[in-house]
Design an enzyme around this catalytic site. Structure first.
Site, PDB file in Angstrom:
ATOM      1  CG  ASP A 481     -53.674 -44.465 -50.950  1.00  0.00           C
ATOM      2  OD1 ASP A 481     -53.636 -45.293 -51.901  1.00  0.00           O
ATOM      3  OD2 ASP A 481     -52.931 -44.052 -50.364  1.00  0.00           O
ATOM      4  NE  ARG A 485     -49.361 -41.137 -50.680  1.00  0.00           N
ATOM      5  CZ  ARG A 485     -50.093 -40.325 -49.960  1.00  0.00           C
ATOM      6  NH1 ARG A 485     -49.874 -39.114 -50.116  1.00  0.00           N
ATOM      7  NH2 ARG A 485     -50.790 -40.856 -49.049  1.00  0.00           N
ATOM      8  CG  ASP A 486     -43.645 -44.283 -52.136  1.00  0.00           C
ATOM      9  OD1 ASP A 486     -44.604 -43.568 -51.596  1.00  0.00           O
ATOM     10  OD2 ASP A 486     -42.669 -44.241 -51.834  1.00  0.00           O
ATOM     11  CD  GLU A 487     -50.254 -44.614 -49.006  1.00  0.00           C
ATOM     12  OE1 GLU A 487     -49.743 -43.472 -49.073  1.00  0.00           O
ATOM     13  OE2 GLU A 487     -50.843 -45.068 -48.271  1.00  0.00           O
ATOM     14  CG  ASP A 494     -58.515 -44.025 -47.795  1.00  0.00           C
ATOM     15  OD1 ASP A 494     -58.601 -44.658 -46.838  1.00  0.00           O
ATOM     16  OD2 ASP A 494     -57.681 -43.212 -48.489  1.00  0.00           O
ATOM     17  CD1 TRP A 547     -57.908 -47.983 -43.207  1.00  0.00           C
ATOM     18  CD2 TRP A 547     -58.797 -46.542 -41.342  1.00  0.00           C
ATOM     19  NE1 TRP A 547     -57.602 -46.805 -43.217  1.00  0.00           N
ATOM     20  CE2 TRP A 547     -58.171 -45.626 -42.127  1.00  0.00           C
ATOM     21  CE3 TRP A 547     -59.331 -46.108 -40.360  1.00  0.00           C
ATOM     22  CZ2 TRP A 547     -58.206 -44.307 -42.149  1.00  0.00           C
ATOM     23  CZ3 TRP A 547     -59.386 -44.744 -40.251  1.00  0.00           C
ATOM     24  CH2 TRP A 547     -58.808 -43.843 -41.095  1.00  0.00           C
ATOM     25  CD  GLU A 751     -52.898 -37.787 -48.489  1.00  0.00           C
ATOM     26  OE1 GLU A 751     -52.033 -37.418 -48.999  1.00  0.00           O
ATOM     27  OE2 GLU A 751     -52.728 -38.848 -47.700  1.00  0.00           O
ATOM     28  CG  HIS A 772     -56.040 -39.462 -50.913  1.00  0.00           C
ATOM     29  ND1 HIS A 772     -54.789 -39.632 -51.232  1.00  0.00           N
ATOM     30  CD2 HIS A 772     -56.093 -39.952 -49.766  1.00  0.00           C
ATOM     31  CE1 HIS A 772     -54.147 -40.536 -50.830  1.00  0.00           C
ATOM     32  NE2 HIS A 772     -55.132 -40.880 -49.627  1.00  0.00           N
TER      33      HIS A 772
HETATM   34  C1  RAM Z   1     -52.484 -42.976 -46.036  1.00  0.00           C
HETATM   35  C2  RAM Z   1     -53.540 -43.336 -47.090  1.00  0.00           C
HETATM   36  C3  RAM Z   1     -54.757 -43.304 -46.786  1.00  0.00           C
HETATM   37  C4  RAM Z   1     -54.988 -43.661 -45.203  1.00  0.00           C
HETATM   38  C5  RAM Z   1     -54.180 -44.104 -44.338  1.00  0.00           C
HETATM   39  C6  RAM Z   1     -54.448 -44.306 -43.174  1.00  0.00           C
HETATM   40  O1  RAM Z   1     -51.327 -43.332 -46.098  1.00  0.00           O
HETATM   41  O2  RAM Z   1     -53.312 -42.364 -48.263  1.00  0.00           O
HETATM   42  O3  RAM Z   1     -55.745 -42.688 -47.373  1.00  0.00           O
HETATM   43  O4  RAM Z   1     -56.324 -44.489 -45.244  1.00  0.00           O
HETATM   44  O5  RAM Z   1     -53.011 -43.267 -44.722  1.00  0.00           O
END
Ligand code: RAM
Length: 903
Positions: A481, A485-487, A494, A547, A751, A772
């Site tokens: 995504d 960041r911490d992700e 996406d 999703w 994003e 994003h």
């Molecule tokens: C966010 C992510 C992503 C999204 C979800 C639901 O944390 O960045 O883009 O698909 O949430």
């Protein structure tokens, strides 16, 4: 290699498993494909022939003449392929008049699933390291657990004076590895072996190291770091790190074919010796710390005294999870010179690379004192005081450190086991910093770029570029995504909304083939796809509407783009299981149960009712599963899913659509999903289209969608006869709009529509990525709508093109796309009351061309009335267009300009 003949379409761009000259494939019947080019109009192949030979030059497969004018690929079906063997193959294409042209390439097999691995998994003694404890569920942040140092492993060996005939390294890690042979780096792959769910599958890589082996003493020398295996990834404070294990492990086999015929294997075992590396820690989110006080120069070269290194420990001998990597590797694809280096303190500089991207810096440092530190922090944007803004990185430190050692002099610091999403770097600890001493190194999976777009509006060109950078920054092992960041997770929605754009920008077939294994692997036994793949603790497993559906939408779109039915074959059972799962839990066909976290139209300014989103996706997934069944000849399943899809559509209409075409919630995304997925009967569709247009107009015109609706806006408005509104949205500059971020310096797609506004400043740092790609899914329409370069509905592998430019108020646009069949090009220009349209159609394809004009009588091709032009068949006229069908070749249409003077 290509054999030219002026009289036949020329094959080029040969691929095996969608890769050019792959080393180490594990597929027993690989797909061999080629593209065709020709300078002659109407040039089309009549037949083709593929011949595959083994290393001795003996044929192992000969297709003979295949009478398939549109063939662009065959699946190998010859003698069983041997492991670790090179094959050469050749394709010959023959035109109707007997003229032929050929091209050749090669591929090399890997272990082909063989059971003859002999390497053990080896590691440094974990008791010697301060390891991260695997957290218990419910335990709080690991931030204070500390990170363990990266470790080194080495293994000397002797080689004879005669150079080897061939040497291959088969290698992987639980963690990340970098291997060196005699002080030289092996290969150019980054962040290997990449991220898979290591409990299910571990990719190995094959490297050709023939040139690195020397006579006498050699040494294999590896560094191992945590990576996705044992480092930090994701956002759940209860489980930020150690998702799969506590400390990294290496598995490698070096196979050498000596000149005297001997075959030697050097494998990871207890003869390897290990030691902590000077990397105090190396983590994807935290960054990397190189402490040169702990450096042991020469460790990666022969004749190094390693007596004080410890023998490696064996941690396992299992090989059943090993599979060859199928995606193009991550590479350092390009370098960015700083746009500006600004001194902001005594020993502090701010570097602007002018582009937000994913990667790292390379920094040259001179005369760093023993124990002195240089600290590099990374950020995407600056705050209002011009300082680095890092709040939106959340717990990702994204900080690299180098600590001076004994050597002094000049050192080049470039982290290897981390990456950051950034445009700006703040360097602390140097009294002076020259631009020449710092470089931005861009990392991403090296998917060949296939698309070009340009037009008369520089803003749209910049938008296209930003979308491309969003793709580059987020195709790192999995489609993430965001990179900062911490992700950095492989979010399924996406990926599915962006896929059509991604496929035009680059050849992502092999990249997605790899990731789809993770998507399938993450599916629960009862058929439920997840929200992220690989699965990760802390993110709900149960796939939300839009999703989980990506498990169906992705294979379908990849099949259509690349014409490779295996995308459907390999995913078909998983697609059926998903639809059955949703159906089983929602027998009344309204998807309310098992909706996971139901993110709906994520981040939409105007929310769409959840049941509308879910109902639309249920119908879409069922419909595509039915279509996949038809393609695969599974007629019973096709009939079953067709019937179910029809009932889901009816239920959608009954429940959510009023007789006047209003869809519950009355939102843009509600109409977009219903129209794009073909859910409505014709009369209601026409009313829904009107309502959609009215809503878009009432909003500015402007978009009010989130992730699920955004990519559908322009194409659906176009299909509804309102390309003018699509253009109006594209060129809007107020928030929310695609161009608004450009006004605030964006070099990637944000994003959120309002990631920053002058009135409110930055959006909440808890979720505000500036890189994003989801909102960038409008990118496909720049190619398909604005330039007019599209594949016809119902076509696969670009067999039938749809060339239908939508000039809007632009003076010109052009696009080029390297399809699996060959190059497609469209360019148009309006000037002096005339529209010129140039089109190139590759051999083995045909196109329907819509020439925009106010006067169909005025259309000419290469100067002749269009009705007389060779290769052109007029199909008819529509409002403002003349439609014709063309065979392969290059065309130059002219027509009276439909839209008057260019503004
Ligand atoms: C966010 C992510 C992503 C999204 C979800 C639901 O944390 O960045 O883009 O698909 O949430």
């Amino acid at each position: 290699m290509t054999g030219h003949s002026p009289d036949a379409p020329t094959p080029y761009g040969l691929r095996c498993e969608h890769l050019a000259e792959p080393l180490g494939i594990d597929e027993g019947s690989p797909l061999l494909s080629w593209r065709l080019a020709s300078a002659r109009r109407g040039d089309a192949p009549a037949s083709c022939r593929v011949l595959v030979r083994d290393e001795a030059g003996l044929p192992v497969w000969d297709t003979g003449e295949i009478d398939a004018p549109d063939a662009a690929a065959v699946r190998y079906a010859g003698a069983p392929l041997r492991p670790r063997a090179r094959y050469r193959w050749q394709v010959t294409v023959t035109a109707g008049d007997g003229a032929s042209a050929e091209a050749s390439s090669w591929f090399e097999t890997g272990r082909l699933g063989a059971a003859d691995w002999r390497a053990s998994w080896i590691a440094h003694d974990p008791d010697d390291l301060d390891v991260i404890d695997a957290p218990e569920e419910g335990e709080l942040a690991l931030a204070d657990h500390g990170l363990s140092p990266a470790v080194r492993l080495r293994r000397p060996f002797e080689a004879p004076a005669a150079p080897p005939v061939r040497a291959r390294l088969y290698i992987t890690a639980r963690g990340l590895y970098e291997m060196r042979l005699n002080g030289r780096r092996v290969g150019d792959h980054e962040l290997t072996p990449g991220w898979t769910d290591y409990r299910d599958r571990i990719d190995y890589q094959t490297h050709d190291v023939t040139e690195l082996v020397v006579a006498g003493e050699n040494v294999l020398a590896a560094t191992l770091a945590d990576g996705w295996w044992s480092g930090f990834v994701g956002f759940d404070p209860r489980r930020l790190g150690a998702h799969y294990g506590n400390h990294p492990q290496l598995l490698a086999e070096l196979h050498i074919d000596h000149a005297d015929g001997r075959h030697e294997v050097i494998a990871t075992d207890t003869t390897w010796r290990t030691r902590r590396s000077p990397l105090r820690y190396a983590d994807l989110l935290k960054g990397e710390c190189l402490d040169l006080r702990r450096e042991t120069p020469g460790w990666d070269r022969p004749s190094f005294a390693d007596e004080d290194w410890a023998p490696a420990r064996i941690t396992g001998t299992d090989h059943h999870l090993l599979t060859a990597s199928v995606a193009p590797p991550i590479r350092a694809v390009r370098e960015l010179a700083p746009r500006a280096v600004t001194r902001v303190g005594a020993d502090r500089h701010l570097v602007d690379f002018g582009q937000n991207f994913a990667g790292r810096v390379r920094l040259t440092v001179r005369d760093l004192a023993f124990g002195a530190r240089v600290v590099i922090r990374h950020g995407e944007v600056l705050d209002e005081d011009g300082a680095l803004y890092t709040d939106n990185l959340r717990t990702a430190d994204a900080t690299d450190v180098v600590i001076g050692g004994e050597d002094g002099g000049e050192l080049v610091f470039e982290p290897r086991f981390t990456y950051h999403g950034f445009r700006y770097a703040e360097v602390v600890g140097l009294p002076a910093l020259e631009a020449a001493d710092i470089t931005g190194v861009v990392l991403h999976n090296d998917t060949p770029w296939t698309g070009e777009f340009a037009c008369s509006d520089p803003d749209l060109e910049r938008l296209h570029a930003n979308i491309g950078w969003g793709q580059r920054s987020n195709f790192l092992s999995v489609p993430t995504d965001c990179p900062q960041r911490d992700e950095r997770l492989g979010w399924l929605a996406d990926a599915q909304v962006f896929l059509p754009t991604a496929c035009l920008n680059a050849d992502v077939a092999a990249f997605f083939e790899g990731w789809l294994r993770e998507v399938r692997g993450a599916q629960s036994p009862d058929g439920c796809f997840t929200n992220v793949a690989p699965r990760l603790a802390g993110v709900a497993d149960q796939g939300a509407p839009g999703w989980g559906d990506a498990g169906v939408l992705l294979p379908w779109h990849l099949y259509r783009t690349y014409g490779d039915e295996r995308f459907l074959e390999r995913n078909f059972d998983a697609m059926c299981a998903w639809v059955d799962f949703v159906h089983r839990h929602n027998p009344d066909l309204v998807w309310r149960d098992r909706v996971g976290p139901h993110y709906a139209d994520w981040l939409a300014p105007v929310p769409t009712p959840r049941e509308v989103v879910a109902g639309a996706y249920f119908a879409r997934s069922t419909d595509l599963t039915a279509r996949a069944a038809r393609v695969l000849g599974r007629d019973d399943a096709a009939a079953r899913y067709e019937a179910l899809a029809a009932r889901v559509r009816e239920t959608f209409t009954d429940r959510f659509v009023s007789p006047d075409g209003t869809i519950e919630g009355d939102t843009q995304t509600g109409y977009l999903l219903a129209l794009a997925f073909g859910l409505l009967p014709d009369d209601l569709a026409a009313r829904a289209a009107e309502r959609l247009a009215a809503l878009v107009e009432a909003a500015g015109p402007g978009p009010t969608t989130g992730f699920l609706g955004v990519g559908l806006l322009a194409p659906v408005l176009d299909e509804c006869g309102r390309p003018d509104l699509a253009h109006a949205l594209l060129r809007r500059t107020d928030a929310p709009s695609w161009l608004y971020p450009l006004r605030h310096g964006a070099t990637t797609v944000w994003e959120r529509w309002d990631g920053y506004t002058p009135e409110r400043g930055f959006q909440a740092p808890a979720m505000n990525s500036f890189n994003h790609y989801a909102l960038g899914s409008v990118g496909a329409w720049l190619y398909e709508g604005v330039a007019g370069l599209a594949q016809a509905p119902g076509s696969t592998g670009y067999r039938e093109l749809l060339i239908r430019p939508r000039p809007g108020g632009l003076a010109w646009a052009r696009a080029a796309y390297e399809s699996v069949r060959g190059p497609v090009r469209v360019g148009w220009r309006r000037a002096d009351g005339e529209l010129r349209l140039e089109v190139s159609v590759p051999p083995s394809a045909t196109a329907t061309v819509h020439v925009p004009t106010g006067d169909p009588e005025s259309v000419r091709e290469s100067g002749s009335p269009v009705a007389d032009a060779a290769g052109v068949t007029v199909l008819g006229t529509g409002p403002g267009t003349l439609r014709c069908r063309v065979v392969s070749g290059d065309y130059r249409f002219t027509a009276d300009d439909p839209s008057g003077p260019v503004p």
